[in-house]
Write a protein that holds these residues in place. Structure first.
Motif, PDB file in Angstrom:
ATOM      1  N   PRO A 212       2.966  -3.540   3.764  1.00 19.23           N
ATOM      2  CA  PRO A 212       3.850  -4.692   3.956  1.00 19.23           C
ATOM      3  C   PRO A 212       3.593  -5.457   5.242  1.00 19.23           C
ATOM      4  O   PRO A 212       3.868  -6.646   5.322  1.00 19.23           O
ATOM      5  N   ASP A 213       3.062  -4.782   6.267  1.00 21.95           N
ATOM      6  CA  ASP A 213       2.873  -5.450   7.546  1.00 21.95           C
ATOM      7  C   ASP A 213       1.473  -6.011   7.733  1.00 21.95           C
ATOM      8  O   ASP A 213       1.132  -6.466   8.826  1.00 21.95           O
ATOM      9  N   ASP A 214       0.641  -5.946   6.696  1.00 20.05           N
ATOM     10  CA  ASP A 214      -0.721  -6.454   6.847  1.00 20.05           C
ATOM     11  C   ASP A 214      -1.076  -7.380   5.691  1.00 20.05           C
ATOM     12  O   ASP A 214      -1.593  -6.945   4.664  1.00 20.05           O
ATOM     13  N   PRO A 215      -0.808  -8.666   5.836  1.00 16.58           N
ATOM     14  CA  PRO A 215      -1.076  -9.612   4.750  1.00 16.58           C
ATOM     15  C   PRO A 215      -2.559  -9.728   4.414  1.00 16.58           C
ATOM     16  O   PRO A 215      -2.911 -10.040   3.282  1.00 16.58           O
ATOM     17  N   VAL A 216      -3.445  -9.477   5.380  1.00 14.26           N
ATOM     18  CA  VAL A 216      -4.877  -9.565   5.106  1.00 14.26           C
ATOM     19  C   VAL A 216      -5.297  -8.491   4.120  1.00 14.26           C
ATOM     20  O   VAL A 216      -6.054  -8.745   3.174  1.00 14.26           O
ATOM     21  N   LEU A 217      -4.799  -7.267   4.315  1.00 11.00           N
ATOM     22  CA  LEU A 217      -5.121  -6.192   3.379  1.00 11.00           C
ATOM     23  C   LEU A 217      -4.544  -6.489   1.999  1.00 11.00           C
ATOM     24  O   LEU A 217      -5.190  -6.244   0.975  1.00 11.00           O
ATOM     25  N   ASN A 218      -3.356  -7.045   1.953  1.00  7.51           N
ATOM     26  CA  ASN A 218      -2.765  -7.404   0.664  1.00  7.51           C
ATOM     27  C   ASN A 218      -3.607  -8.459  -0.043  1.00  7.51           C
ATOM     28  O   ASN A 218      -3.778  -8.405  -1.269  1.00  7.51           O
ATOM     29  N   ARG A 219      -4.130  -9.414   0.721  1.00 12.93           N
ATOM     30  CA  ARG A 219      -5.004 -10.427   0.117  1.00 12.93           C
ATOM     31  C   ARG A 219      -6.285  -9.800  -0.405  1.00 12.93           C
ATOM     32  O   ARG A 219      -6.792 -10.168  -1.467  1.00 12.93           O
ATOM     33  N   ALA A 220      -6.817  -8.844   0.335  1.00 16.84           N
ATOM     34  CA  ALA A 220      -8.039  -8.156  -0.103  1.00 16.84           C
ATOM     35  C   ALA A 220      -7.803  -7.426  -1.416  1.00 16.84           C
ATOM     36  O   ALA A 220      -8.617  -7.501  -2.350  1.00 16.84           O
ATOM     37  N   ILE A 221      -6.679  -6.736  -1.520  1.00 16.04           N
ATOM     38  CA  ILE A 221      -6.364  -5.995  -2.741  1.00 16.04           C
ATOM     39  C   ILE A 221      -6.137  -6.956  -3.900  1.00 16.04           C
ATOM     40  O   ILE A 221      -6.573  -6.715  -5.033  1.00 16.04           O
ATOM     41  N   ALA A 222      -5.463  -8.075  -3.631  1.00 13.07           N
ATOM     42  CA  ALA A 222      -5.235  -9.065  -4.681  1.00 13.07           C
ATOM     43  C   ALA A 222      -6.559  -9.634  -5.185  1.00 13.07           C
ATOM     44  O   ALA A 222      -6.736  -9.858  -6.389  1.00 13.07           O
ATOM     45  N   LEU A 223      -7.508  -9.871  -4.286  1.00  8.60           N
ATOM     46  CA  LEU A 223      -8.829 -10.360  -4.701  1.00  8.60           C
ATOM     47  C   LEU A 223      -9.557  -9.321  -5.540  1.00  8.60           C
ATOM     48  O   LEU A 223     -10.228  -9.657  -6.528  1.00  8.60           O
ATOM     49  N   LEU A 251     -10.208  -2.010   8.459  1.00 11.16           N
ATOM     50  CA  LEU A 251      -8.865  -2.306   7.950  1.00 11.16           C
ATOM     51  C   LEU A 251      -8.461  -1.316   6.850  1.00 11.16           C
ATOM     52  O   LEU A 251      -7.351  -0.758   6.862  1.00 11.16           O
ATOM     53  N   PHE A 252      -9.374  -1.061   5.915  1.00 12.12           N
ATOM     54  CA  PHE A 252      -9.080  -0.120   4.827  1.00 12.12           C
ATOM     55  C   PHE A 252      -8.976   1.309   5.365  1.00 12.12           C
ATOM     56  O   PHE A 252      -8.111   2.081   4.925  1.00 12.12           O
ATOM     57  N   ALA A 253      -9.851   1.665   6.300  1.00 10.69           N
ATOM     58  CA  ALA A 253      -9.806   3.022   6.850  1.00 10.69           C
ATOM     59  C   ALA A 253      -8.499   3.277   7.587  1.00 10.69           C
ATOM     60  O   ALA A 253      -7.889   4.352   7.453  1.00 10.69           O
ATOM     61  N   ARG A 254      -8.031   2.285   8.331  1.00  7.62           N
ATOM     62  CA  ARG A 254      -6.815   2.460   9.125  1.00  7.62           C
ATOM     63  C   ARG A 254      -5.572   2.560   8.251  1.00  7.62           C
ATOM     64  O   ARG A 254      -4.700   3.414   8.479  1.00  7.62           O
ATOM     65  N   HIS A 255      -5.463   1.726   7.225  1.00  5.66           N
ATOM     66  CA  HIS A 255      -4.234   1.672   6.434  1.00  5.66           C
ATOM     67  C   HIS A 255      -4.259   2.561   5.194  1.00  5.66           C
ATOM     68  O   HIS A 255      -3.218   3.079   4.785  1.00  5.66           O
ATOM     69  N   LEU A 256      -5.420   2.724   4.578  1.00  6.19           N
ATOM     70  CA  LEU A 256      -5.491   3.450   3.307  1.00  6.19           C
ATOM     71  C   LEU A 256      -6.330   4.720   3.380  1.00  6.19           C
ATOM     72  O   LEU A 256      -6.372   5.489   2.412  1.00  6.19           O
ATOM     73  N   GLY A 257      -6.998   4.928   4.507  1.00  5.68           N
ATOM     74  CA  GLY A 257      -7.789   6.138   4.651  1.00  5.68           C
ATOM     75  C   GLY A 257      -9.003   6.200   3.752  1.00  5.68           C
ATOM     76  O   GLY A 257      -9.487   7.286   3.420  1.00  5.68           O
ATOM     77  N   HIS A 262     -14.642   2.269  -2.103  1.00  2.00           N
ATOM     78  CA  HIS A 262     -13.941   3.297  -2.868  1.00  2.00           C
ATOM     79  C   HIS A 262     -12.612   2.775  -3.418  1.00  2.00           C
ATOM     80  O   HIS A 262     -12.226   3.096  -4.543  1.00  2.00           O
ATOM     81  N   ALA A 263     -11.897   1.974  -2.647  1.00  2.00           N
ATOM     82  CA  ALA A 263     -10.626   1.416  -3.115  1.00  2.00           C
ATOM     83  C   ALA A 263     -10.843   0.489  -4.304  1.00  2.00           C
ATOM     84  O   ALA A 263     -10.085   0.501  -5.284  1.00  2.00           O
ATOM     85  N   TYR A 264     -11.900  -0.316  -4.228  1.00  2.00           N
ATOM     86  CA  TYR A 264     -12.223  -1.256  -5.307  1.00  2.00           C
ATOM     87  C   TYR A 264     -12.602  -0.484  -6.581  1.00  2.00           C
ATOM     88  O   TYR A 264     -12.120  -0.778  -7.685  1.00  2.00           O
ATOM     89  N   LEU A 265     -13.449   0.518  -6.425  1.00  2.00           N
ATOM     90  CA  LEU A 265     -13.872   1.311  -7.573  1.00  2.00           C
ATOM     91  C   LEU A 265     -12.687   2.020  -8.212  1.00  2.00           C
ATOM     92  O   LEU A 265     -12.574   2.084  -9.448  1.00  2.00           O
ATOM     93  N   ALA A 266     -11.783   2.536  -7.397  1.00  2.00           N
ATOM     94  CA  ALA A 266     -10.611   3.226  -7.935  1.00  2.00           C
ATOM     95  C   ALA A 266      -9.765   2.284  -8.778  1.00  2.00           C
ATOM     96  O   ALA A 266      -9.265   2.662  -9.852  1.00  2.00           O
TER      97      ALA A 266
END
Length: 317
Positions: A212-223, A251-257, A262-266
């Motif tokens: 919720p506190d990182d709009p850039v990561l949310n945009r990345a996931i939406a893309l 950014l992904f390592a810090r928030h999602l580990g 790997h996040a995209y593939l999942a």
């Protein structure tokens, strides 16, 4: 659910139940209307439960619900909701599509509950509309119907139609209808009876954002979710976000580990899992829809993610 002109009470609404419809969404749409009738002491709303042949319909939870009439016998109504969930396209044939087009031509406002918009889109009655569906179904819907504006909101109500994402979002849509027709006071009383959150508006997200506190990561996931069939390269994704790929990785390592790759593939493989369980598309078609060029690479990746091959998953009850 027509907005203009006002519809006199009792307002009649049709609910077309397709096989494997979401019962929770159907009841969530009906109960606010029933409570509004009880509180007001008069029938503000009436509804017809419609099936193809007038026979009971089995929901996705295995329970059956009786219908009040068949499609051919359904009385005219200002609004009609198509209630679906799993495998909505399995119910599509010329008879259903022609019936929906006839209703639209007669001035009936059509809407979709959960995945009902798949059927309405196939009937060609969603041109120039903004619609919503359950978040799991949005990537496939966008790929199948790229000219229709499909968004991840709880519900959408316009002069041309209405839709909701299923589940409890149908409560929000019915509360909005009650408010538009009969005022904030009655809608508030119904909401209190349902013990329902007062803060959910049409544009509310269906899911909590991953960060919720990182709009850039949310945009990345939406893309990522908007490009499952033709995945973006990580450098391309970073460029879309005006980031370096190293910063995106951090950014992904810090928030999602995990890494963006790997996040995209999942997400692609989880989408494939849903398609295998809920549609009749071939394994190869699903592989292509999730960005894999070959069945073998898809099978290997799917097995690593879900512990079973796509074909074996299909064989499970």
């Amino acid at each position: 659910m027509r907005l203009h002109p006002p519809v006199p009470a009792p307002e009649r609404i049709g609910f077309l139940l397709l096989p494997r419809f979401a019962m929770v969404a159907f009841f969530s749409a009906i109960e606010p209307l029933r409570i509004a009738n009880r509180i007001s002491g008069r029938p503000l709303f009436r509804w017809d439960v419609i099936s193809r042949d007038g026979e009971p319909v089995m929901a996705s939870n295995g329970m059956t619900l009786s219908a009040t009439c068949a499609m051919a016998e359904a009385p005219p109504s200002p609004s009609l909701a198509v209630c679906a969930s799993f495998e909505p396209e399995a119910a599509i044939d010329d008879t259903l599509l022609d019936w929906l087009r006839e209703r639209a031509a007669a001035g009936c406002l059509l809407g979709g509950v959960d995945t009902g918009c798949f059927v309405l889109a196939a009937a060609g009655v969603l041109e120039d509309q903004t619609v919503t569906l359950h978040w799991e179904s949005l990537p496939e819907f966008r790929a199948r119907f790229p000219c229709i504006d499909a968004v991840e909101s709880l519900y959408e109500i316009t002069p041309e139609g209405f839709s909701c994402a299923g589940g409890s979002s149908a409560i929000d849509m019915s509360l909005d209808l009650i408010r538009r027709r009969h005022g904030d006071d009655l809608a508030g009383q119904v909401r209190d009876q349902l013990l329902h959150d007062q803060g959910r508006r049409p544009a509310s997200r269906q899911r909590d954002p991953a960060t919720p506190d990182d709009p850039v990561l949310n945009r990345a996931i939406a893309l990522m979710e908007a490009n499952l069939e033709t995945p973006l390269g990580i450098r391309e994704l970073a460029a879309e976000l005006d980031l370096s790929w190293r910063r995106l990785d951090r950014l992904f390592a810090r928030h999602l580990g995990t890494s963006p790759q790997h996040a995209y593939l999942a997400r692609r493989l989880d989408h494939a899992h849903r398609l295998l369980r809920e549609t009749r598309h071939s394994v190869m078609d699903i592989a292509l829809a999730c960005g894999f060029a070959s069945a073998s690479s898809f099978t290997r990746a799917f097995r690593r993610r879900h512990g079973v091959t796509p074909s074996a998953l299909r064989q499970r009850p």
